[in-house]
Design a protein around this motif. Structure first.
Motif, PDB file in Angstrom:
ATOM      1  N   UNK A   1      -2.013  57.250   6.619  1.00 51.14           N
ATOM      2  CA  UNK A   1      -1.332  56.622   5.491  1.00 51.14           C
ATOM      3  C   UNK A   1      -0.298  55.577   5.902  1.00 51.14           C
ATOM      4  N   UNK A   2       0.121  55.546   7.148  1.00 48.27           N
ATOM      5  CA  UNK A   2       1.228  54.671   7.554  1.00 48.27           C
ATOM      6  C   UNK A   2       0.863  53.838   8.776  1.00 48.27           C
ATOM      7  N   UNK A   3       1.660  52.782   9.019  1.00 49.78           N
ATOM      8  CA  UNK A   3       1.490  51.972  10.228  1.00 49.78           C
ATOM      9  C   UNK A   3       1.743  52.816  11.469  1.00 49.78           C
ATOM     10  N   UNK A   4       2.755  53.669  11.387  1.00 56.26           N
ATOM     11  CA  UNK A   4       3.065  54.535  12.535  1.00 56.26           C
ATOM     12  C   UNK A   4       1.893  55.460  12.829  1.00 56.26           C
ATOM     13  N   UNK A   5       1.273  55.982  11.785  1.00 56.26           N
ATOM     14  CA  UNK A   5       0.131  56.860  11.967  1.00 56.26           C
ATOM     15  C   UNK A   5      -1.041  56.139  12.618  1.00 56.26           C
ATOM     16  N   UNK A   6      -1.271  54.889  12.206  1.00 61.65           N
ATOM     17  CA  UNK A   6      -2.363  54.102  12.790  1.00 61.65           C
ATOM     18  C   UNK A   6      -2.115  53.853  14.273  1.00 61.65           C
ATOM     19  N   UNK A   7      -0.867  53.571  14.635  1.00 66.99           N
ATOM     20  CA  UNK A   7      -0.535  53.311  16.039  1.00 66.99           C
ATOM     21  C   UNK A   7      -0.605  54.586  16.871  1.00 66.99           C
ATOM     22  N   UNK A   8      -0.120  55.698  16.311  1.00 64.84           N
ATOM     23  CA  UNK A   8      -0.183  56.967  17.040  1.00 64.84           C
ATOM     24  C   UNK A   8      -1.628  57.415  17.229  1.00 64.84           C
ATOM     25  N   UNK A   9      -2.476  57.156  16.221  1.00 59.46           N
ATOM     26  CA  UNK A   9      -3.890  57.503  16.349  1.00 59.46           C
ATOM     27  C   UNK A   9      -4.540  56.672  17.454  1.00 59.46           C
ATOM     28  N   UNK A  10      -4.152  55.410  17.567  1.00 57.85           N
ATOM     29  CA  UNK A  10      -4.671  54.549  18.627  1.00 57.85           C
ATOM     30  C   UNK A  10      -4.262  55.078  19.996  1.00 57.85           C
ATOM     31  N   UNK A  11      -2.993  55.477  20.113  1.00 58.38           N
ATOM     32  CA  UNK A  11      -2.510  56.034  21.375  1.00 58.38           C
ATOM     33  C   UNK A  11      -3.268  57.311  21.722  1.00 58.38           C
ATOM     34  N   UNK A  12      -3.434  58.188  20.736  1.00 59.14           N
ATOM     35  CA  UNK A  12      -4.121  59.461  20.981  1.00 59.14           C
ATOM     36  C   UNK A  12      -5.567  59.229  21.409  1.00 59.14           C
ATOM     37  N   UNK A  13      -6.244  58.314  20.728  1.00 58.16           N
ATOM     38  CA  UNK A  13      -7.639  58.034  21.076  1.00 58.16           C
ATOM     39  C   UNK A  13      -7.723  57.407  22.462  1.00 58.16           C
ATOM     40  N   UNK A  14      -6.767  56.534  22.774  1.00 63.10           N
ATOM     41  CA  UNK A  14      -6.735  55.924  24.097  1.00 63.10           C
ATOM     42  C   UNK A  14      -6.533  56.951  25.197  1.00 63.10           C
ATOM     43  N   UNK A  15      -5.721  57.957  24.935  1.00 62.34           N
ATOM     44  CA  UNK A  15      -5.490  59.010  25.930  1.00 62.34           C
ATOM     45  C   UNK A  15      -6.721  59.896  26.114  1.00 62.34           C
ATOM     46  N   UNK A  16      -7.557  59.983  25.086  1.00 64.55           N
ATOM     47  CA  UNK A  16      -8.765  60.802  25.185  1.00 64.55           C
ATOM     48  C   UNK A  16      -9.862  60.097  25.978  1.00 64.55           C
ATOM     49  N   UNK A  17      -9.866  58.762  25.972  1.00 65.61           N
ATOM     50  CA  UNK A  17     -10.894  58.003  26.695  1.00 65.61           C
ATOM     51  C   UNK A  17     -10.344  57.691  28.087  1.00 65.61           C
ATOM     52  N   UNK A  18     -10.364  58.701  28.963  1.00 63.53           N
ATOM     53  CA  UNK A  18      -9.731  58.558  30.269  1.00 63.53           C
ATOM     54  C   UNK A  18     -10.732  58.369  31.408  1.00 63.53           C
ATOM     55  N   UNK A  19     -12.016  58.230  31.057  1.00 60.64           N
ATOM     56  CA  UNK A  19     -13.042  58.150  32.101  1.00 60.64           C
ATOM     57  C   UNK A  19     -12.882  56.893  32.934  1.00 60.64           C
ATOM     58  N   UNK A  20     -12.708  55.753  32.252  1.00 61.84           N
ATOM     59  CA  UNK A  20     -12.634  54.473  32.944  1.00 61.84           C
ATOM     60  C   UNK A  20     -11.857  53.493  32.083  1.00 61.84           C
ATOM     61  N   UNK A  21     -11.059  52.636  32.718  1.00 64.36           N
ATOM     62  CA  UNK A  21     -10.211  51.720  31.967  1.00 64.36           C
ATOM     63  C   UNK A  21     -11.017  50.653  31.235  1.00 64.36           C
TER      64      UNK A  21
END
Length: 534
Positions: free
Chosen positions: A132-152
């Motif tokens: 619902x918020x800009x902060x939520x969208x950014x935190x979701x991006x960070x969380x998804x980025x942390x999950x994709x740790x196989x290769x940069x």
């Protein structure tokens, strides 16, 4: 007025480069530039011009030209041969580099397919109903980025394609999205035991259990950990500074995600897009991509020939594994769309050249960046830096982690490569402390890895920086400019943490000091700039 100022800066900077080259022509020969400070001149010129003129292609080529002139002793024929035969043609003939370019093209095609199928739009609508918020969208991006740790590389393009519709919906600028992608690419991979980066680092340690040492370095990798902490604090405190603040305010108030007149994407992303797309049209390709890339990487490491999972990852070839995985995922995606009557065969095939077109800019920048690295290698930059580090180690042993961190930043920033920096510095660090002080060896190794990631994070010629721009569909130079103040803030705090670690040899105390320092800096900035609108 701005155009005139830019023109003056460009003319002035080019004049300075010509002046430096004239001096070099009189002071150096092809022999005297080898393994000296002159070997770092090409990347310094390329990076300096890019930051001043905000034009990447010509800046990189000027760096390549400078390297070729120095290498050939300013001989015309030798310069031309070195630029093309030893530079551009050589790097484009390298199997690893070709694999990365193939991976880029395939990922571009998959993004086009997901867009055309309506999967990206459908996911954006679904995510918007949950976030619902800009902060939520950014935190979701960070969380998804942390999950994709196989290769940069995989991280940059996958996170960008998945989260771009969500962040666009909440008016997060493309520059901010590119920063979030970049800051969860290399910094996450360098502290993930199962990643191509862990495999690379462990391979540089001879006579030791490389993977065991890598695991021990994770708590001391202050730049990686503090960058993630800083990202979360930036979002939670709702604060931005430097050029990024201008981009974010413009996105919020004017719904302009790019701010500058340049646009990373010329075509209309809504064109030819299905209106009845389903979330599965995005989830199936993404899940297929993740699973197939993991299988591809362990296959390249010999897993199906009897090698253990960890050893297979440690011995994997990221270029081969990612190409095999992404190609398999592309086939699965096309078959899935055709069986589900989502896209016709002709529509799927038309997405392939469209994906290639979307990746032309990153491919061109990568080619020039690799060629520039070839120039610095031919001038003996690695040997020069190695000699500097060995001298520092002999004279300032107790401050070696701090010194290593700074030198590693400089080398990685100038060459645009983390892995090359690992290869130069880690063997030196191990040789200095092996059998003498194991804890200090671990801290110094971590400082090397952290500095390499930091320099790579800041450098406009870094492949991960380039791919983060591509993943966010952000103008590359805008990403470099807006990210730099954030990366330098994290670097300054990390340098402080390495001084503390050198004294206390405690990862916990050092991280606490670093986290408090970042919080204090952001609190001061917020008090001066105010809180951003949600």
């Amino acid at each position: 007025m701005k155009q005139n100022i830019k023109r003056y800066y460009t003319i002035g900077s080019l004049g300075l480069v010509v002046f430096i080259l004239i001096i070099a022509g009189f002071m150096t020969t092809a022999e005297t530039v080898q393994m000296t400070a002159w070997s770092l001149l090409p990347p310094i010129i390329a990076i300096g011009l890019a930051l001043v003129t905000k034009e990447v292609y010509s800046s990189l080529f000027m760096g390549i030209l400078t390297g070729a002139l120095l290498y050939s002793g300013f001989n015309f024929e030798g310069t031309i041969n070195h630029i093309f035969s030893d530079g551009i043609i050589s790097v484009l003939s390298d199997s690893y580099n070709v694999g990365i370019l193939c991976f880029l093209v395939i990922l571009g095609a998959m993004v086009q397919l997901m867009n055309k199928s309506g999967g990206s739009a459908a996911f954006g609508k679904w995510a918007s109903s949950q976030i619902k918020t800009r902060a939520g969208a950014q935190l979701a991006t960070i969380a998804f980025g942390c999950l994709i740790f196989i290769d940069d590389y995989f991280n940059c393009l996958t996170v960008g394609s998945v989260m771009r519709p969500v962040t666009d919906k909440h008016k997060v600028s493309r520059a901010k999205l590119a920063y979030l992608i970049d800051a969860t690419a290399a910094p996450v991979c360098i502290i993930a035991p199962i990643s191509s980066w862990a495999a690379a680092v462990s391979g540089f340690v001879e006579g030791e259990n490389g993977m065991k040492l890598f695991l021990q370095t994770i708590p001391y990798n202050f730049y990686a950990v503090l960058t993630i902490v800083m990202m979360v604090m930036l979002v939670m405190f709702r604060v931005d500074y430097g050029p990024m603040r201008k981009h974010e305010i413009n996105a919020i108030e004017n719904n302009d995600l790019f701010t500058t007149t340049d646009r990373a994407v010329e075509t209309n992303p809504e064109e030819n897009m299905r209106e009845d797309g389903h979330v599965l049209n995005m989830l199936v390709p993404i899940v297929s991509l993740i699973i197939c890339c993991v299988i591809g990487m362990i296959y390249s490491g010999g897993f199906f020939s009897g090698t253990g999972f960890i050893d297979a990852f440690a011995g994997s070839d990221a270029s081969v594994g990612l190409v095999l995985g992404s190609a398999s995922a592309l086939v699965i995606t096309i078959v899935f769309y055709m069986i589900g009557n989502v896209l016709s065969f002709d529509e799927c095939m038309s997405s392939l050249p469209d994906g290639f077109k979307a990746m032309i800019a990153p491919i061109l920048i990568l080619t020039f960046a690799w060629s520039l690295k070839a120039m610095t290698d031919s001038l003996g930059a690695k040997e020069f830096v190695a000699a500097v580090v060995e001298h520092s180690a002999a004279n300032y042993l107790s401050f070696l982690p701090f010194i290593i961190f700074l030198i590693s930043i400089g080398l990685s920033f100038a060459t645009g490569t983390s892995w090359g920096t690992f290869g130069i510095l880690i063997p030196i660090v191990v040789a200095c402390f092996e059998g003498i002080d194991h804890t200090m060896m671990i801290i110094a190794m971590s400082a090397c890895m952290a500095g390499a990631v930091c320099g790579d994070h800041c450098s406009p010629i870094s492949d991960t920086t380039i791919m983060s721009s591509a993943g966010a569909q952000c103008v590359h130079i805008n990403h470099v400019y807006t990210q730099l103040p954030y990366a330098l803030t994290a670097a300054a705090v990390s340098a402080l943490a390495y001084i503390v670690a050198g004294i206390t040899k405690s990862a916990v105390i050092s991280l606490i000091v670093g986290a408090i320092a970042i919080a204090a800096v952001l609190f001061i900035i917020r008090s001066k700039t105010g809180i951003e609108k949600e």
